[in-house]
Design a protein around this motif. Structure first.
Motif, PDB file in Angstrom:
ATOM      1  N   ALA A 173    -139.224 -10.625  36.096  1.00 42.50           N
ATOM      2  CA  ALA A 173    -138.249 -11.833  36.727  1.00 42.50           C
ATOM      3  C   ALA A 173    -138.523 -13.123  36.548  1.00 42.50           C
ATOM      4  O   ALA A 173    -137.080 -14.197  36.376  1.00 42.50           O
ATOM      5  CB  ALA A 173    -137.907 -11.355  38.322  1.00 42.50           C
ATOM      6  N   VAL A 174    -139.790 -13.301  37.310  1.00 42.54           N
ATOM      7  CA  VAL A 174    -140.437 -15.406  37.435  1.00 42.54           C
ATOM      8  C   VAL A 174    -139.612 -15.885  35.861  1.00 42.54           C
ATOM      9  O   VAL A 174    -139.406 -17.180  35.526  1.00 42.54           O
ATOM     10  CB  VAL A 174    -141.441 -14.653  38.050  1.00 42.54           C
ATOM     11  N   GLU A 175    -140.547 -14.980  35.079  1.00 44.86           N
ATOM     12  CA  GLU A 175    -140.909 -15.239  33.749  1.00 44.86           C
ATOM     13  C   GLU A 175    -140.120 -15.565  33.393  1.00 44.86           C
ATOM     14  O   GLU A 175    -139.936 -16.230  31.835  1.00 44.86           O
ATOM     15  CB  GLU A 175    -142.297 -14.516  32.613  1.00 44.86           C
ATOM     16  N   ARG A 176    -139.005 -14.416  33.226  1.00 48.96           N
ATOM     17  CA  ARG A 176    -137.965 -14.820  32.121  1.00 48.96           C
ATOM     18  C   ARG A 176    -136.307 -15.422  32.728  1.00 48.96           C
ATOM     19  O   ARG A 176    -136.154 -15.858  32.406  1.00 48.96           O
ATOM     20  CB  ARG A 176    -137.195 -13.479  31.950  1.00 48.96           C
ATOM     21  N   ILE A 177    -136.447 -15.893  34.684  1.00 48.10           N
ATOM     22  CA  ILE A 177    -135.439 -16.907  34.644  1.00 48.10           C
ATOM     23  C   ILE A 177    -136.559 -17.768  34.753  1.00 48.10           C
ATOM     24  O   ILE A 177    -135.650 -19.322  34.404  1.00 48.10           O
ATOM     25  CB  ILE A 177    -135.473 -15.495  36.336  1.00 48.10           C
ATOM     26  N   VAL A 178    -137.271 -18.355  34.968  1.00 52.94           N
ATOM     27  CA  VAL A 178    -137.857 -19.685  35.660  1.00 52.94           C
ATOM     28  C   VAL A 178    -138.141 -20.181  34.257  1.00 52.94           C
ATOM     29  O   VAL A 178    -139.323 -20.136  33.646  1.00 52.94           O
ATOM     30  CB  VAL A 178    -139.017 -19.696  36.753  1.00 52.94           C
TER      31      VAL A 178
END
Length: 197
Positions: free
Chosen positions: A184-189
């Motif tokens: 989630a962090v890698e794809r959103i941020v």
């Protein structure tokens, strides 16, 4: 007359959280709170003006208890400003919220009850808006990568992951949960992305 013993009031609100999590909003009565708190019958009615007052104070108390604390905030302030740190912070957040199972379940019950009670809906809407705004402001001052939109998307994604963990804990293993947080962090941020609000 509403009583002012803050310690007793906190114990009663904590008992209300436990009742909400175990019995739902329909089971939240002054009598049930008195029983959960192991106090004499009639005690809760001396501390809360009515059931709506008790419901809203229970919601506020959950947020108080979910606060990470000054030690965790200081650790966040001194950590590197990269996505690895972001991933770690989000894992800690998911663990902290999932660790207060009854509190989060009580919040879910309050949200359901808010669909039937406009006053409660107004209070919860304002509280959640304030929480989102505080999270965005904290993120923007932290120097971590990503923008306000990334914060909001992570709130939405991780909230549902927490719901899944608390209500159907066997859907994802702990390892899968950690991988989902990382993804989630890698794809959103997006590092240094434009603020999309």
């Amino acid at each position: 007359m509403v009583r002012r013993n803050d310690r007793r009031r906190a114990a009663l609100v904590d008992a209300a959280i436990e009742v909400l999590a175990a019995q739902g909003a329909r089971g939240l009565t002054f009598r049930a709170v008195d029983t959960e708190a192991a106090v004499p019958p009639g005690t809760a009615s001396n501390y809360f003006a009515n059931r709506d007052d008790l419901l809203t104070q229970a919601g506020a108390r959950v947020y108080e208890r979910l606060h990470p604390g000054e030690a965790a905030l200081e650790r966040q302030r001194t950590a590197p400003r990269d996505r690895d740190t972001y991933v770690q912070l989000m894992r800690e957040l998911v663990d902290r919220v999932a660790g207060f199972r009854t509190g989060y379940l009580a919040l879910l019950e309050l949200r359901l009850e808010a669909t039937r009670r406009p006053e409660l809906r107004a209070v919860l809407t304002e509280r959640v808006r304030e929480d989102v705004a505080a999270n965005v402001a904290h993120h923007e001052s932290s120097g971590l990568p990503g923008d306000a939109m990334a914060v909001k998307l992570l709130i939405l994604a991780l909230n549902w992951l927490i719901v899944e963990q608390l209500t159907l804990p066997d859907v994802f293993t702990e390892e899968e949960r950690d991988r989902l947080v990382t993804a989630a962090v890698e794809r959103i941020v997006v590092p240094d992305g434009p603020d999309r609000g």
